[in-house]
Design an enzyme around this catalytic site. Structure first.
Site, mmCIF file in Angstrom:
data_model
loop_
_atom_site.group_PDB
_atom_site.id
_atom_site.type_symbol
_atom_site.label_atom_id
_atom_site.label_comp_id
_atom_site.label_asym_id
_atom_site.label_seq_id
_atom_site.Cartn_x
_atom_site.Cartn_y
_atom_site.Cartn_z
ATOM 1 N N ASP A 132 10.065 25.012 4.922
ATOM 2 C CA ASP A 132 10.327 23.571 4.883
ATOM 3 C C ASP A 132 10.617 23.003 6.276
ATOM 4 O OD1 ASP A 132 10.220 24.037 2.152
ATOM 5 O OD2 ASP A 132 12.399 24.111 1.921
ATOM 6 N N GLY A 175 8.454 21.737 0.296
ATOM 7 C CA GLY A 175 9.141 21.108 1.424
ATOM 8 C C GLY A 175 10.487 20.514 1.067
ATOM 9 N N ARG A 176 10.805 20.476 -0.242
ATOM 10 C CA ARG A 176 12.057 19.867 -0.718
ATOM 11 C C ARG A 176 12.215 18.444 -0.194
ATOM 12 N NH1 ARG A 176 17.182 23.337 -0.179
ATOM 13 N NH2 ARG A 176 16.618 23.176 1.984
ATOM 14 N N GLU A 226 6.618 17.395 -2.199
ATOM 15 C CA GLU A 226 7.225 17.409 -3.544
ATOM 16 C C GLU A 226 8.442 16.490 -3.675
ATOM 17 O OE1 GLU A 226 8.503 21.419 -4.318
ATOM 18 O OE2 GLU A 226 9.849 21.454 -2.585
ATOM 19 N N GLN A 278 2.083 28.848 -0.943
ATOM 20 C CA GLN A 278 2.502 28.369 0.387
ATOM 21 C C GLN A 278 3.537 29.278 1.035
ATOM 22 O OE1 GLN A 278 3.034 23.734 0.011
ATOM 23 N NE2 GLN A 278 3.252 24.698 -1.985
HETATM 24 O O1 F6P Z 1 12.896 26.150 0.361
HETATM 25 C C1 F6P Z 1 11.674 26.781 0.171
HETATM 26 C C2 F6P Z 1 11.003 26.319 -1.084
HETATM 27 O O2 F6P Z 1 9.736 26.933 -1.158
HETATM 28 C C3 F6P Z 1 10.896 24.801 -1.251
HETATM 29 O O3 F6P Z 1 9.861 24.239 -0.485
HETATM 30 C C4 F6P Z 1 10.718 24.681 -2.736
HETATM 31 O O4 F6P Z 1 11.160 23.443 -3.211
HETATM 32 C C5 F6P Z 1 11.581 25.778 -3.275
HETATM 33 O O5 F6P Z 1 11.731 26.730 -2.239
HETATM 34 C C6 F6P Z 1 10.997 26.439 -4.504
HETATM 35 O O6 F6P Z 1 11.898 27.381 -4.973
HETATM 36 P P1 F6P Z 1 11.559 28.360 -6.188
HETATM 37 O O7 F6P Z 1 10.899 29.568 -5.596
HETATM 38 O O8 F6P Z 1 12.879 28.673 -6.747
HETATM 39 O O9 F6P Z 1 10.634 27.653 -7.121
#
Ligand code: F6P
Length: 352
Positions: A132, A175-176, A226, A278
């Site tokens: 991110d 990317g949160r 996202e 990603q």
């Molecule tokens: O912080 C990294 C990340 O890949 C974010 O971009 C994403 O929102 C989140 O982790 C997804 O997490 P998970 O693997 O718990 O779905």
């Protein structure tokens, strides 16, 4: 006295973690004469009644430089600060293992946990990781370059099917709450519209750009982070995980946007959510080098007794800042960032 150093990877995985593990282990052994213990699954490995660790030596970290993921395992839900009993268990385990310092490789959630543990006496050194690129006081975290390359490749592939079918294709990135990944990959992948969490988009502006392209190019590629949301709307939450260091998981905004756009357009609108692809794969050469620099510097901080600090990259230089300064903060795209101005200037629609 021989220093015993624990190494863990916390939060979501990303390419380059193994390169850090390798560099920090080799540097600690070769220059610090330290003993290194790998802790399994992030802080979770210290929370169980029997701690889960294994010795890391030259052999254990050989051949892993380029490999994606983490040989130690990780967790983005384990919270050693969740209650007094868990915290006490972590304290007992640290004592039983004889750990003097823990090198915590992770994102802002991991840094917040490391900071919390420091308050109760566990010395930590932090190493920032995340696709991110949103860690405060650090201009580039490793993993980001690889993710940008992956998303860019996806956008180029999507473009060829978009023009063939004369469609509007929406590509949703991770990317949160930060738009770095969507922004850099969107530019590199020649997206026509880039939508970021930092700029609430005006649906009419996006519709207008797609309609304009329906007349001329007959296809449009939209890259959306996202965390983006429509003006007056709210973020699209995929799931809530109470008590976790990352309690809100985002995802699905690409489908929401499709629903909002389709009624206004003649072309079909389709969405691709790139998801965990990603975070996977071998690290790019840039990320391998950055991760190695970070790992080496973390080992130096340990050996020099500069504890409570997180390695950083600022102005292209490796340095460090207090973990306290980065805990519970995020680095989003500033609205006056040069990349935004440049994107607008070359005609990219940012939803305004
Ligand atoms: O912080 C990294 C990340 O890949 C974010 O971009 C994403 O929102 C989140 O982790 C997804 O997490 P998970 O693997 O718990 O779905």
């Amino acid at each position: 006295m021989t220093l015993r150093v624990g190494v863990l990877t916390g939060g979501g995985d990303c390419p380059g973690l193994n390169a850090v593990i390798r560099a920090v282990t080799k540097s600690l052994i070769r220059h610090g004469g330290c003993e290194v213990l790998g802790i399994a699954d992030g802080f979770a490995g210290l929370m169980d009644e029997a701690p889960r660790t294994r010795a890391l030596g030259w052999e254990q970290v050989s051949g892993i430089l380029h490999v994606g993921g983490t040989i130690l395992g990780t967790s983005n839900s384990a919270n050693p600060l969740r209650d007094a009993a868990t915290l006490a268990q972590v304290g007992r385990n640290v004592q039983a293992l004889g750990l003097h310092v823990v090198v915590a490789i992770g994102g802002d959630g991991t840094m917040s946990l490391a900071h919390g543990l420091e308050q109760v006496g566990l010395a930590c050194v932090g190493v920032p990781k995340t696709i991110d690129n949103d860690i405060a006081r650090c201009e580039r975290s490793f993993g980001f370059d690889t993710a940008v390359a992956t998303v860019t490749d996806a956008l180029r592939r999507i473009e060829s099917t978009a023009y063939s079918h004369h469609r509007v294709m929406i590509v949703e990135t991770m990317g949160r709450h930060a738009g770095w990944l969507a922004l850099e990959a969107g530019i590199a992948g020649a997206a026509d519209v880039i939508l970021l969490p930092e700029i609430d988009y005006d649906l009419q502006a996006v519709v207008a750009r797609c309609q304009e392209r329906e007349q001329r190019q007959r296809y449009t590629v939209i890259c959306i982070g996202e965390g983006a949301k429509e003006r007056g709307g709210s973020q699209t939450v995929r799931e809530r995980v109470p008590g976790s260091p990352e309690p809100v998981r985002l995802g699905g905004v690409g489908h929401v946007l499709r629903g909002r756009l389709q009624p206004h357009l003649k072309s079909e609108v389709r969405t691709t959510v790139l998801g965990h692809v990603q975070r996977g794969g071998d690290a790019t050469p840039f990320d391998r080098v950055l991760a190695t620099r970070f790992g080496h510097h973390a080992a130096r901080l340990v050996v020099e007794g500069q504890l409570g600090r997180m390695v950083t990259l600022q102005g292209g230089q490796i340095g460090s800042v207090p973990i306290a300064d980065v805990a519970d903060t995020q680095r989003t795209v500033p609205l006056d960032h040069e990349l935004l101005a440049m994107a607008r200037y070359i005609g990219v629609c940012l939803g305004q």
